[in-house]
Design an enzyme around this catalytic site. Structure first.
Site, PDB file in Angstrom:
ATOM      1  N   LYS A  42      48.343  44.668  38.366  1.00 48.28           N
ATOM      2  CA  LYS A  42      49.232  45.327  37.437  1.00 48.28           C
ATOM      3  C   LYS A  42      50.685  44.941  37.676  1.00 48.28           C
ATOM      4  O   LYS A  42      51.552  45.220  36.866  1.00 48.28           O
ATOM      5  CB  LYS A  42      49.093  46.860  37.628  1.00 48.28           C
ATOM      6  CG  LYS A  42      47.719  47.389  37.185  1.00 48.28           C
ATOM      7  CD  LYS A  42      47.504  48.849  37.619  1.00 48.28           C
ATOM      8  CE  LYS A  42      46.913  48.838  38.991  1.00 48.28           C
ATOM      9  NZ  LYS A  42      46.152  49.989  39.429  1.00 48.28           N
ATOM     10  N   ASP A 102      53.359  36.109  48.296  1.00 46.82           N
ATOM     11  CA  ASP A 102      53.577  36.536  49.672  1.00 46.82           C
ATOM     12  C   ASP A 102      52.812  35.566  50.579  1.00 46.82           C
ATOM     13  O   ASP A 102      53.278  34.453  50.818  1.00 46.82           O
ATOM     14  CB  ASP A 102      53.102  37.989  49.780  1.00 46.82           C
ATOM     15  CG  ASP A 102      53.397  38.635  51.113  1.00 46.82           C
ATOM     16  OD1 ASP A 102      54.368  38.263  51.762  1.00 46.82           O
ATOM     17  OD2 ASP A 102      52.635  39.551  51.509  1.00 46.82           O
ATOM     18  N   ASP A 158      54.413  47.805  43.458  1.00 50.05           N
ATOM     19  CA  ASP A 158      54.087  49.140  43.959  1.00 50.05           C
ATOM     20  C   ASP A 158      53.981  49.193  45.471  1.00 50.05           C
ATOM     21  O   ASP A 158      53.863  48.177  46.156  1.00 50.05           O
ATOM     22  CB  ASP A 158      52.739  49.595  43.400  1.00 50.05           C
ATOM     23  CG  ASP A 158      51.564  48.866  44.073  1.00 50.05           C
ATOM     24  OD1 ASP A 158      51.588  47.609  44.105  1.00 50.05           O
ATOM     25  OD2 ASP A 158      50.653  49.527  44.602  1.00 50.05           O
TER      26      ASP A 158
HETATM   27  P1  IMP Z   1      49.559  37.361  48.492  1.00 50.66           P
HETATM   28  O1  IMP Z   1      48.124  37.166  48.112  1.00 50.66           O
HETATM   29  O2  IMP Z   1      49.719  37.720  49.942  1.00 50.66           O
HETATM   30  O3  IMP Z   1      50.443  36.218  48.081  1.00 50.66           O
HETATM   31  O4  IMP Z   1      50.044  38.675  47.804  1.00 50.66           O
HETATM   32  C1  IMP Z   1      50.388  38.744  46.515  1.00 50.66           C
HETATM   33  C2  IMP Z   1      50.293  40.173  46.061  1.00 50.66           C
HETATM   34  O5  IMP Z   1      50.628  41.103  47.099  1.00 50.66           O
HETATM   35  C3  IMP Z   1      51.291  40.425  44.965  1.00 50.66           C
HETATM   36  O6  IMP Z   1      50.719  40.187  43.712  1.00 50.66           O
HETATM   37  C4  IMP Z   1      51.652  41.870  45.161  1.00 50.66           C
HETATM   38  O7  IMP Z   1      50.765  42.685  44.433  1.00 50.66           O
HETATM   39  C5  IMP Z   1      51.443  42.130  46.619  1.00 50.66           C
HETATM   40  N1  IMP Z   1      52.725  42.138  47.364  1.00 50.66           N
HETATM   41  C6  IMP Z   1      53.179  41.215  48.227  1.00 50.66           C
HETATM   42  N2  IMP Z   1      54.381  41.531  48.722  1.00 50.66           N
HETATM   43  C7  IMP Z   1      54.719  42.695  48.129  1.00 50.66           C
HETATM   44  C8  IMP Z   1      55.880  43.550  48.216  1.00 50.66           C
HETATM   45  O8  IMP Z   1      56.877  43.315  48.927  1.00 50.66           O
HETATM   46  N3  IMP Z   1      55.837  44.654  47.433  1.00 50.66           N
HETATM   47  C9  IMP Z   1      54.792  44.988  46.648  1.00 50.66           C
HETATM   48  N4  IMP Z   1      53.695  44.218  46.531  1.00 50.66           N
HETATM   49  C10 IMP Z   1      53.664  43.087  47.271  1.00 50.66           C
END
Ligand code: IMP
Ligand code: MG
Length: 179
Positions: A42, A102, A158
């Protein structure tokens, strides 16, 4: 400012200015095409809605829902598909619209999955990039802002499903998640 917010990282105005620039860039790079804009639910909803409204070329909309986080503030590395696209993407120019990169687990999983469906192209448009936390090598093709290694909320993002409706990107107070 919300009581759980330590400080504002990107204001409403900064977000809209940068989104308009990204929209203009997509308009020119996809001129003559009708890209399929895939919003990742979302977190991307605010960015997605503002970006698409600022674009002037024809686009189509579709959504996917993915989960990698659970209720915490750290990525589990485990990615789960919750909602798939409604339509086939074979031969289409796909633009994945995501809130933040991230670790990179989510987007590398998604990109691999979408590529296997034989689209003409797949690009990534992410509002925020927490490059210092990358585990999997993946880059945004279009990016709003680089983001410091802080847990950020608002404008779709969120913490445990809260704060998505804040109109700015704020830094969440550590006391909220380090209990
Ligand atoms: P990844 O798979 O670790 O790259 O994470 C991506 C997902 O993690 C994003 O789509 C977000 O939903 C969540 N995410 C990563 N960092 C944050 C943050 O600082 N705040 C909120 N959601 C985050
Ligand atoms: Mg997300």
């Amino acid at each position: 400012m919300h009581q759980d917010v330590e400080g504002i990282m990107f204001s409403k105005e900064q977000l809209q200015t940068r989104i308009a620039e990204l929209a203009a860039q997509l308009d020119s790079e996809y001129a003559g095409k009708t890209p399929l804009m895939v919003g990742i639910l979302k977190g991307s909803v605010m960015f997605y809605a503002d970006l698409l409204r600022a674009m002037t070329i024809p686009v189509e909309m579709d959504f996917m829902a993915i989960s990698s986080y659970g209720a915490g503030s750290k990525s589990s590395g485990e990615v789960k598909l919750i909602k798939d696209l409604d339509r086939k993407i074979e031969g289409r120019d796909v633009i994945i619209v995501e809130d933040i990169i991230d670790s990179g687990y989510t987007l590398s999983y998604l990109k691999r999955m979408l590529y296997s469906r034989k689209p003409s192209s797949v690009k990534i448009c992410a509002l925020l990039d927490k490059y210092s936390r990358r585990v999997v090598p993946i880059e945004a093709d279009y990016k709003g802002f680089d983001c410091e290694d802080e847990f950020v909320i608002g404008f779709g993002l969120d913490y445990a499903e809260r704060y998505r409706n804040l109109p700015y990107i704020g830094i969440l107070k550590r006391s909220v998640y380090e209990k």
